[in-house]
Design a protein around this motif. Sequence first.
Motif, mmCIF file in Angstrom:
data_model
loop_
_atom_site.group_PDB
_atom_site.id
_atom_site.type_symbol
_atom_site.label_atom_id
_atom_site.label_comp_id
_atom_site.label_asym_id
_atom_site.label_seq_id
_atom_site.Cartn_x
_atom_site.Cartn_y
_atom_site.Cartn_z
ATOM 1 N N LYS A 1 51.061 38.967 34.403
ATOM 2 C CA LYS A 1 50.995 37.631 33.813
ATOM 3 C C LYS A 1 49.991 36.783 34.569
ATOM 4 O O LYS A 1 49.815 36.922 35.783
ATOM 5 C CB LYS A 1 52.368 36.968 33.766
ATOM 6 C CG LYS A 1 52.981 36.649 35.092
ATOM 7 C CD LYS A 1 54.339 35.979 34.883
ATOM 8 C CE LYS A 1 54.971 35.702 36.240
ATOM 9 N NZ LYS A 1 56.249 35.037 36.117
ATOM 10 N N ARG A 2 49.330 35.894 33.810
ATOM 11 C CA ARG A 2 48.302 35.017 34.375
ATOM 12 C C ARG A 2 48.960 33.795 34.993
ATOM 13 O O ARG A 2 49.794 33.147 34.364
ATOM 14 C CB ARG A 2 47.336 34.561 33.290
ATOM 15 C CG ARG A 2 46.464 35.646 32.757
ATOM 16 C CD ARG A 2 45.658 35.150 31.602
ATOM 17 N NE ARG A 2 44.756 34.076 32.056
ATOM 18 C CZ ARG A 2 43.625 33.780 31.485
ATOM 19 N NH1 ARG A 2 43.242 34.432 30.411
ATOM 20 N NH2 ARG A 2 42.874 32.814 31.950
ATOM 21 N N VAL A 3 48.569 33.500 36.234
ATOM 22 C CA VAL A 3 49.061 32.307 36.920
ATOM 23 C C VAL A 3 47.936 31.738 37.778
ATOM 24 O O VAL A 3 46.923 32.395 38.008
ATOM 25 C CB VAL A 3 50.288 32.616 37.833
ATOM 26 C CG1 VAL A 3 51.467 33.091 37.019
ATOM 27 C CG2 VAL A 3 49.925 33.613 38.911
ATOM 28 N N GLN A 4 48.146 30.523 38.242
ATOM 29 C CA GLN A 4 47.250 29.920 39.219
ATOM 30 C C GLN A 4 47.915 30.037 40.581
ATOM 31 O O GLN A 4 49.116 29.803 40.714
ATOM 32 C CB GLN A 4 47.004 28.444 38.893
ATOM 33 C CG GLN A 4 46.148 28.216 37.666
ATOM 34 C CD GLN A 4 44.702 28.610 37.895
ATOM 35 O OE1 GLN A 4 44.153 28.443 38.985
ATOM 36 N NE2 GLN A 4 44.076 29.170 36.872
ATOM 37 N N TYR B 1 47.861 35.044 48.530
ATOM 38 C CA TYR B 1 47.918 33.876 47.669
ATOM 39 C C TYR B 1 49.341 33.334 47.608
ATOM 40 O O TYR B 1 50.309 34.081 47.756
ATOM 41 C CB TYR B 1 47.445 34.222 46.250
ATOM 42 C CG TYR B 1 45.994 34.614 46.195
ATOM 43 C CD1 TYR B 1 45.010 33.655 46.063
ATOM 44 C CD2 TYR B 1 45.608 35.942 46.286
ATOM 45 C CE1 TYR B 1 43.667 34.006 46.017
ATOM 46 C CE2 TYR B 1 44.275 36.306 46.244
ATOM 47 C CZ TYR B 1 43.315 35.332 46.111
ATOM 48 O OH TYR B 1 41.991 35.687 46.077
ATOM 49 N N GLU C 1 42.651 26.766 44.331
ATOM 50 C CA GLU C 1 43.376 27.431 43.245
ATOM 51 C C GLU C 1 42.507 28.535 42.637
ATOM 52 O O GLU C 1 41.319 28.323 42.377
ATOM 53 C CB GLU C 1 43.744 26.424 42.157
ATOM 54 C CG GLU C 1 44.775 25.412 42.573
ATOM 55 C CD GLU C 1 46.189 25.921 42.454
ATOM 56 O OE1 GLU C 1 46.465 26.761 41.584
ATOM 57 O OE2 GLU C 1 47.030 25.481 43.260
ATOM 58 N N TYR C 2 43.120 29.684 42.422
ATOM 59 C CA TYR C 2 42.445 30.822 41.806
ATOM 60 C C TYR C 2 43.309 31.365 40.679
ATOM 61 O O TYR C 2 44.540 31.299 40.742
ATOM 62 C CB TYR C 2 42.208 31.949 42.816
ATOM 63 C CG TYR C 2 41.166 31.642 43.859
ATOM 64 C CD1 TYR C 2 39.826 31.896 43.615
ATOM 65 C CD2 TYR C 2 41.520 31.117 45.093
ATOM 66 C CE1 TYR C 2 38.864 31.630 44.579
ATOM 67 C CE2 TYR C 2 40.566 30.853 46.056
ATOM 68 C CZ TYR C 2 39.242 31.111 45.789
ATOM 69 O OH TYR C 2 38.294 30.846 46.738
ATOM 70 N N LEU C 3 42.659 31.932 39.670
ATOM 71 C CA LEU C 3 43.375 32.620 38.612
ATOM 72 C C LEU C 3 43.808 33.980 39.147
ATOM 73 O O LEU C 3 43.002 34.725 39.716
ATOM 74 C CB LEU C 3 42.475 32.809 37.388
ATOM 75 C CG LEU C 3 43.057 33.679 36.280
ATOM 76 C CD1 LEU C 3 44.238 32.968 35.617
ATOM 77 C CD2 LEU C 3 41.998 34.008 35.259
ATOM 78 N N LEU C 4 45.079 34.302 38.962
ATOM 79 C CA LEU C 4 45.624 35.574 39.428
ATOM 80 C C LEU C 4 46.361 36.269 38.295
ATOM 81 O O LEU C 4 46.875 35.616 37.386
ATOM 82 C CB LEU C 4 46.609 35.353 40.580
ATOM 83 C CG LEU C 4 46.101 34.638 41.818
ATOM 84 C CD1 LEU C 4 47.260 34.341 42.746
ATOM 85 C CD2 LEU C 4 45.045 35.465 42.512
ATOM 86 N N LEU C 5 46.426 37.568 38.371
ATOM 87 C CA LEU C 5 47.296 38.360 37.508
ATOM 88 C C LEU C 5 48.357 38.964 38.427
ATOM 89 O O LEU C 5 48.038 39.794 39.282
ATOM 90 C CB LEU C 5 46.512 39.459 36.797
ATOM 91 C CG LEU C 5 45.446 38.983 35.823
ATOM 92 C CD1 LEU C 5 44.638 40.158 35.302
ATOM 93 C CD2 LEU C 5 46.071 38.226 34.674
ATOM 94 N N ASP D 1 43.008 39.333 41.897
ATOM 95 C CA ASP D 1 42.256 38.084 41.853
ATOM 96 C C ASP D 1 40.946 38.302 41.101
ATOM 97 O O ASP D 1 40.682 39.391 40.575
ATOM 98 C CB ASP D 1 42.027 37.513 43.261
ATOM 99 C CG ASP D 1 41.253 38.452 44.171
ATOM 100 O OD1 ASP D 1 40.744 39.484 43.704
ATOM 101 O OD2 ASP D 1 41.153 38.142 45.368
ATOM 102 N N LYS D 2 40.128 37.260 41.030
ATOM 103 C CA LYS D 2 38.867 37.313 40.286
ATOM 104 C C LYS D 2 37.959 38.427 40.811
ATOM 105 O O LYS D 2 37.330 39.141 40.037
ATOM 106 C CB LYS D 2 38.178 35.950 40.396
ATOM 107 C CG LYS D 2 36.790 35.884 39.832
ATOM 108 C CD LYS D 2 36.201 34.495 39.914
ATOM 109 C CE LYS D 2 35.900 34.129 41.335
ATOM 110 N NZ LYS D 2 35.128 32.896 41.473
#
Length: 154
Positions: free
Chosen positions: A59-62, A79, A106-110, A122-123
């Motif tokens: 799932k995608r989270v910040q 993170y 803040e980074y987009l994480l799965l 991470d990215k």
Amino acid sequence: MLEVVITVVIVIALLIFMGVSAETVFVICAAVILGLVAVAMVLFALFFLITDISLLFRKRVQGKFLRVDDSERFDHAIYHVDNQEYACIFPAESFGRKNIYHENKEYLLLISRNPKRRSAYDKHSLIIIAIGNVCSIIFVVLLISAFMFIRTGI
């Protein structure tokens, strides 16, 4: 590793002493090396296929970057998400680390949907996976072409 080299030298010497021509020994060695390369290519492609499948169940989270943990064999980015720490599955980038990772950014994480597994992509991991997928496709095309070439006997 040295044991493998010594074993290979002994086997080659025994083949030559048994009267096998040097050309045949060379062809056998080349076939073994090419076989090992093919196995490595297949395992590489399989790794990225499994990674792609695992991405489907994330799932995608910040998340905020906390630090790079260097206590294990490979450095991992850590993170912070929902009062939990998540370690990036891929090793942290060592080249240009100061430009890539910024504390409290803040980074987009799965992340894993299973709360017991606190792992994340991470990215930078996603970029590596994309490059790995491209390389895997190239490897598969090369292997299929080589197999067709060998099969036709050209």
